[in-house]
Design a protein around this motif. Sequence first.
Motif, mmCIF file in Angstrom:
data_model
loop_
_atom_site.group_PDB
_atom_site.id
_atom_site.type_symbol
_atom_site.label_atom_id
_atom_site.label_comp_id
_atom_site.label_asym_id
_atom_site.label_seq_id
_atom_site.Cartn_x
_atom_site.Cartn_y
_atom_site.Cartn_z
ATOM 1 N N GLY A 6 -10.123 -1.691 -3.078
ATOM 2 C CA GLY A 6 -9.841 -1.566 -4.494
ATOM 3 C C GLY A 6 -8.930 -0.407 -4.814
ATOM 4 O O GLY A 6 -8.954 0.140 -5.925
ATOM 5 N N THR A 7 -8.128 0.011 -3.850
ATOM 6 C CA THR A 7 -7.151 1.084 -4.058
ATOM 7 C C THR A 7 -5.931 0.801 -3.199
ATOM 8 O O THR A 7 -6.040 0.148 -2.153
ATOM 9 N N ALA A 8 -4.773 1.308 -3.654
ATOM 10 C CA ALA A 8 -3.549 1.141 -2.869
ATOM 11 C C ALA A 8 -3.106 2.455 -2.234
ATOM 12 O O ALA A 8 -2.099 2.507 -1.532
ATOM 13 N N GLU A 9 -3.892 3.522 -2.450
ATOM 14 C CA GLU A 9 -3.524 4.842 -1.936
ATOM 15 C C GLU A 9 -4.200 5.088 -0.585
ATOM 16 O O GLU A 9 -5.423 5.001 -0.466
ATOM 17 N N VAL A 10 -3.386 5.405 0.414
ATOM 18 C CA VAL A 10 -3.897 5.600 1.776
ATOM 19 C C VAL A 10 -3.268 6.854 2.366
ATOM 20 O O VAL A 10 -2.072 7.105 2.187
ATOM 21 N N GLU A 11 -4.073 7.614 3.067
ATOM 22 C CA GLU A 11 -3.571 8.782 3.809
ATOM 23 C C GLU A 11 -3.786 8.549 5.300
ATOM 24 O O GLU A 11 -4.882 8.185 5.723
ATOM 25 N N ILE A 12 -2.736 8.759 6.092
ATOM 26 C CA ILE A 12 -2.824 8.574 7.543
ATOM 27 C C ILE A 12 -2.377 9.859 8.224
ATOM 28 O O ILE A 12 -1.297 10.388 7.926
ATOM 29 N N ILE A 13 -3.207 10.368 9.122
ATOM 30 C CA ILE A 13 -2.895 11.577 9.884
ATOM 31 C C ILE A 13 -2.871 11.220 11.366
ATOM 32 O O ILE A 13 -3.866 10.735 11.916
ATOM 33 N N ILE A 14 -1.732 11.424 12.009
ATOM 34 C CA ILE A 14 -1.584 11.178 13.456
ATOM 35 C C ILE A 14 -1.332 12.517 14.126
ATOM 36 O O ILE A 14 -0.440 13.267 13.728
ATOM 37 N N ASP A 15 -2.119 12.798 15.153
ATOM 38 C CA ASP A 15 -2.074 14.121 15.792
ATOM 39 C C ASP A 15 -2.114 13.950 17.309
ATOM 40 O O ASP A 15 -2.994 13.270 17.837
ATOM 41 N N GLN A 16 -1.152 14.553 18.002
ATOM 42 C CA GLN A 16 -1.221 14.574 19.461
ATOM 43 C C GLN A 16 -0.799 15.947 19.982
ATOM 44 O O GLN A 16 -0.005 16.070 20.912
ATOM 45 N N LEU A 69 0.847 -1.188 0.000
ATOM 46 C CA LEU A 69 0.000 0.000 0.000
ATOM 47 C C LEU A 69 0.887 1.244 0.000
ATOM 48 O O LEU A 69 1.939 1.270 0.643
ATOM 49 N N ASN A 70 0.459 2.266 -0.712
ATOM 50 C CA ASN A 70 1.199 3.528 -0.775
ATOM 51 C C ASN A 70 0.626 4.492 0.259
ATOM 52 O O ASN A 70 -0.479 5.015 0.085
ATOM 53 N N VAL A 71 1.362 4.705 1.329
ATOM 54 C CA VAL A 71 0.865 5.523 2.435
ATOM 55 C C VAL A 71 1.501 6.906 2.419
ATOM 56 O O VAL A 71 2.728 7.033 2.333
ATOM 57 N N THR A 72 0.639 7.917 2.505
ATOM 58 C CA THR A 72 1.089 9.286 2.763
ATOM 59 C C THR A 72 0.767 9.595 4.220
ATOM 60 O O THR A 72 -0.401 9.532 4.626
ATOM 61 N N MET A 73 1.803 9.879 5.013
ATOM 62 C CA MET A 73 1.584 10.027 6.456
ATOM 63 C C MET A 73 1.960 11.426 6.920
ATOM 64 O O MET A 73 2.982 11.987 6.518
ATOM 65 N N HIS A 74 1.096 11.988 7.778
ATOM 66 C CA HIS A 74 1.341 13.288 8.406
ATOM 67 C C HIS A 74 1.302 13.092 9.923
ATOM 68 O O HIS A 74 0.338 12.525 10.444
ATOM 69 N N VAL A 75 2.319 13.566 10.610
ATOM 70 C CA VAL A 75 2.375 13.448 12.067
ATOM 71 C C VAL A 75 2.542 14.840 12.656
ATOM 72 O O VAL A 75 3.490 15.562 12.321
ATOM 73 N N ASP A 76 1.608 15.238 13.532
ATOM 74 C CA ASP A 76 1.676 16.521 14.229
ATOM 75 C C ASP A 76 1.772 16.283 15.724
ATOM 76 O O ASP A 76 0.993 15.514 16.293
ATOM 77 N N GLY A 77 2.720 16.930 16.371
ATOM 78 C CA GLY A 77 2.886 16.776 17.810
ATOM 79 C C GLY A 77 3.766 15.588 18.149
ATOM 80 O O GLY A 77 4.175 14.813 17.281
#
Length: 367
Positions: free
Chosen positions: A296-306, A260-268
Amino acid sequence: MKSKTGLLKEIAEFLNEETETYSMLDGALKRLVEGTDFATGWIFFIDDTGNHQLVSDYRLPEALEQNDCHYMTEGPCWCVSRYHQGRLTKASNIITCSRIVKASRKYPDGTDDITHHATVPLQSGQERFGLLNVATPLKKSYSEDELELLESVAFQIGSAVKRIFLTEREREIALTNERNRLARDLHDSVNQMLFSLRLTAHAAASNTEDDKARSAFELIEATSQSAVNEMRALIWQLKPIGLEQGLAHAIHQYADVLDLNVTMHVDGLIQLNNKEETVVFRIAQEALNNIKKHAGTAEVEIIIDQLTAFSMTIKDSGKGFMVKSAKQLPTHGLSNMRTRAESIGGTLLITSRKDSGTIVTLTIQGG
């Protein structure tokens, strides 16, 4: 009404046989109310931040049961606040209960003439778990003998809660050790054999001039590679790999295993204890598995915020599904995610629409 000694003996015998927290609380509360002049009782578990949870009740008046025990579960009250402040250390009479007052205003004929209650902390040694409350109709004050009985029962329940918690912790440690052993065995034996099979098939396909044989070897190579990928994912299910390098790193690694192609954003700064971190990873793992299998997709966005509370949002733009409420989740895996979230005091929100993707949001207050 039973004698104090007889009642305490009955409750003690029951508690000694119980191994599950909530059935233990229900059974002890039932025996206490039925063996005394108390008409009703309820138990709150209270965490370190002062949030309370209604974990057991028996014969609550109708007004207090309205709207899924709304008055018992929402908002602050004197006894919970005093407990959290460390100022409620023994069985006490409550002058006025704000929960009963609010319920009686809305349902004046539904409180069974209960206006006041007694309260006692549940604890074992220095560990505190919550409160045991009892009430009787038309009674504003409870005698020293009644408060003394409550102290004794609360001590018994607190000791039982501690025992069950310790047993569950030992079981979790044993389960983790067994999972780690299985993961090592799978990696060192089955995974290596599949890898060797793939290499052998590849070499054989390269060295044969027979088209049918080459096709067969290529099929064996492709099948063994798929098996290697499945085995890696299974090992990850048994043992979270990479968590020692951080939650975001481990999630990214697992997504790579699933292609899977993950775009990840981490804040904090992510600050979770070991249990919370493992549970959050398992929830992310399940969400990624669902995307791999169903979206049916390999595109994933993950946002982690603390920056304040901890939150994790996992988005995809795949096929989606229809979900009317969190209690009507379409797969067992999604239900497991919600259960895992609740185990660490978190909440899980899943929103999805056909052909518009899915958003999974985990929030842990005070995380």
